[in-house]
Design an enzyme around this catalytic site. Structure first.
Site, short mmCIF file in Angstrom:
data_model
loop_
_atom_site.label_atom_id
_atom_site.label_comp_id
_atom_site.label_asym_id
_atom_site.label_seq_id
_atom_site.Cartn_x
_atom_site.Cartn_y
_atom_site.Cartn_z
N GLY A 58 0.85 -1.19 0.00
CA GLY A 58 0.00 0.00 0.00
C GLY A 58 0.88 1.23 0.00
CE1 TYR A 86 1.15 1.09 5.58
CE2 TYR A 86 -0.51 -0.65 5.59
CZ TYR A 86 -0.03 0.56 6.08
OH TYR A 86 -0.72 1.23 7.04
CD GLU A 175 2.79 -8.15 -5.51
OE1 GLU A 175 3.59 -8.88 -4.92
OE2 GLU A 175 2.54 -6.98 -5.13
CB SER A 227 -22.25 -6.21 -27.38
OG SER A 227 -21.09 -6.89 -26.91
N GLY A 228 -21.72 -8.96 -29.24
CA GLY A 228 -20.69 -9.52 -30.12
C GLY A 228 -19.33 -9.50 -29.42
N GLY A 229 -19.23 -8.76 -28.31
CA GLY A 229 -17.98 -8.70 -27.55
C GLY A 229 -17.78 -9.95 -26.70
CB VAL A 230 -14.76 -11.13 -24.84
CG1 VAL A 230 -14.35 -12.40 -24.14
CG2 VAL A 230 -13.81 -10.77 -25.96
CG ASP A 231 -16.51 -8.84 -21.05
OD1 ASP A 231 -15.60 -9.66 -21.24
OD2 ASP A 231 -16.31 -7.66 -20.71
CB SER A 232 -22.40 -9.66 -23.99
OG SER A 232 -21.98 -9.56 -25.33
CB SER A 233 -19.71 -13.85 -26.49
OG SER A 233 -19.89 -12.90 -27.49
#
Ligand code: XMP
Length: 517
Positions: A58, A86, A175, A227-233
């Site tokens: 942090g 931190y 990380e 929408s044709g995008g990744v997420d909604s697909s």
């Protein structure tokens, strides 16, 4: 938050820019991990029953009055804790240690000098291994019962461990990619010390999520905008796996899509997946509303408003719908929760979707809200979506309206679609699509003189843009091999009638944005 089914590690967020990265690194070990604000009470954490806790780094200094502190009762939960930067410092001062601020802050690479003391955390890590440091404060006195197992040239207490209480701390950042053996260290903590089973995978996610969706939805119906995008697909594919025909998808063809987009969506979702799909062919509505408008803000507003109107109509036509599916991802969820934002993550389950009338107040269902973008892609593949869908570049909601600069006409949109298709095709042919965050063409409201054969031409100018980026907040222009641009430019001028000049945009973001608007 679904935590019961598999072992989990909680990342307690002290405002680090790397908190999300820590959670992702843990998930890469096939152990589920999620972020909670540092203010989360020990009682809440106990209830969630994680196998381990990681305190993030942090920006604050522990010596500053009011700097973040976790609930002290966390140290009595008998759950292993790993403090990073931190996180180590705060663990130290709350358990009898001391932290000082040396004159110089340490930033950059350092080399580990492993000590003789046996260390579970450093198992398999090489002496001299490179790590990434970024800290102002340093531990001066170890916390109770801790031993130091590793130093660096500038930092005596680089790794400290209290094996009995299972409290561990590292001054560097395991990380980040700049710490090449960081994942070994995280694995030692997550798998060996916390005794987790590496069982979290996309398959197990699908199994639990499908069961959860079925339980929530019951025999009701869910509406999902594609929408044709990744997420909604991916949302649609997952919901379909869970509830089959209780899912209705709506795809609004607004006339502002890329070439072949509507056909692709129909062939994937209707023909291949056999999903109930309502296609709203609304090109005329959108183009009429956009007629004569050049102002980018106005265009956006118009597209948004017409979309809501069309969507509302489709939603009503879909019948008795109880849920609306959305492709909210984990980073959006975290962003909306400030580190000091409350005792635990609360899930919004019921609210109106922007712009829809109150009588269409669906309950939201957000099956991706625990996933990072790359996990969404993995999930999509697991569900049988093709690479073409899963690895698509982002495309803005208002579509080509933000790329057709000036007044929008069907003719200009068709021109832009052709230019865009050629550009993307050449990028794919060159094998570069995956290296690029986003590639796009815009059409400018500018004409210039050219010559074709023996004829003088006076046609429009288009620009090509391709950027690399991590998250679209900043971006750099992509350095194409010149041949790729050469072929694209020559094809565009030869094959697209109304364009006779091609420019390549070499503006980074900032100061430029990715879209031209
Ligand atoms: P800018 O142009 O702001 O874009 O650098 C950053 C990212 O956001 C996308 N973008 C949008 N996406 N609706 C969207 O869904 C919008 O109105 C919109 N405007 C920009 C853009 O394509 C890029 O990926």
């Amino acid at each position: 938050m679904e935590t019961k089914e598999h072992d989990t590690i909680v990342v307690l967020d002290f405002g680090a820019q790397y908190s999300q990265l820590i959670a992702r690194r843990v998930r890469e070990q096939h152990v589920y991990s999620y972020i909670l604000p540092y203010t989360t009470s020990a009682a809440t954490i106990k209830e969630l029953n994680p196998k381990g806790i990681i305190f993030s780094g942090g920006p604050a200094s522990v010596s500053t009055v009011g700097s973040p502190r976790p609930d002290p009762a966390i140290f009595s939960l008998k759950i292993p804790i790993l403090g990073i930067c931190y996180g180590l410092q705060v663990m130290s001062i709350m358990n009898g240690g001391e932290v000082i601020r040396p004159l110089k802050r340490e930033y950059g690479y350092a080399h580990l000098q492993l000590l003789e003391t046996p260390s579970r955390l450093l198992k398999g890590i090489d002496n001299n291994a490179v790590v990434w440091m970024s800290h102002g404060d340093s531990v001066k006195k170890l916390f109770d019962g801790a031993v130091c197992t590793c130093s660096t040239e500038n930092c005596e207490f680089t790794v400290v461990e209290n094996e009995e209480r299972k409290f561990y701390g590292v001054q560097f950042h395991p990380e980040v990619v700049h710490t090449p053996q960081g994942s070994t260290l995280l694995r030692n903590f997550v798998i060996d010390i916390c005794e987790t089973k590496a069982q979290w995978s996309m398959e197990s996610f699908i199994e639990t999520e499908v069961a959860r969706i079925r339980e929530i939805v019951g025999d009701k119906q869910v509406l999902c905008g594609l929408s044709g995008g990744v997420d909604s697909s991916v949302v649609a594919a997952l919901l379909h796996r869970a509830i089959g025909d209780q899912l209705v998808c709506v795809f609004v063809n607004n006339g502002l899509l890329r070439k072949g987009e509507a056909d692709l969506v129909i062939s994937v979702f209707k023909e291949h997946f056999k999903i109930r799909l309502q296609v709203a062919d609304s090109e005329d509505l959108f183009l009429d509303a956009l007629k004569g408008v050049s102002d980018p803000e106005k265009k956006r507003k118009i597209v948004g408003k017409v979309f809501i109107d069309v969507f509302e109509k489709e939603a009503r036509a879909a019948g008795d719908i109880s849920f609306l599916a959305q492709g909210t991802l984990y980073p959006d969820v975290i962003e909306s929760i400030s580190p000091s934002g409350g005792p635990s993550v609360t899930i919004k389950s019921h609210h109106n979707v922007g712009g829809l009338p109150p009588d269409l107040a669906f309950t939201l269902i957000e099956p991706l809200r625990e996933l990072f973008k790359d996990e969404v892609r993995e999930l999509g593949k697991e569900l049988g979506l093709t690479d073409e869908i899963v690895y698509r570049h982002p495309f803005p909601g208002p579509g080509l309206s933000v790329r057709c600069i000036g007044k929008i006409t069907k003719e200009r949109l068709d021109t832009l679609r052709e230019v865009d298709a050629i550009f993307i095709e050449e990028i794919r042919k060159a094998g570069l699509y995956g290296e690029i965050w986003q590639a796009l063409a815009t059409l400018l409201p500018v004409k210039s003189v050219g010559v074709q054969g023996d004829e003088r031409t006076y046609e429009e100018v288009c620009t090509l843009r391709a950027v690399t980026s991590e998250d679209a907040m900043t971006a750099d222009w992509f350095k194409f091999p010149p041949e790729v641009l050469q072929v694209a430019s020559s094809r565009i001028c030869n094959e697209v009638q109304r364009v006779n000049r091609v420019l390549y945009d070499i503006t980074s973001k900032p100061p430029g944005t990715i879209e031209w608007e």
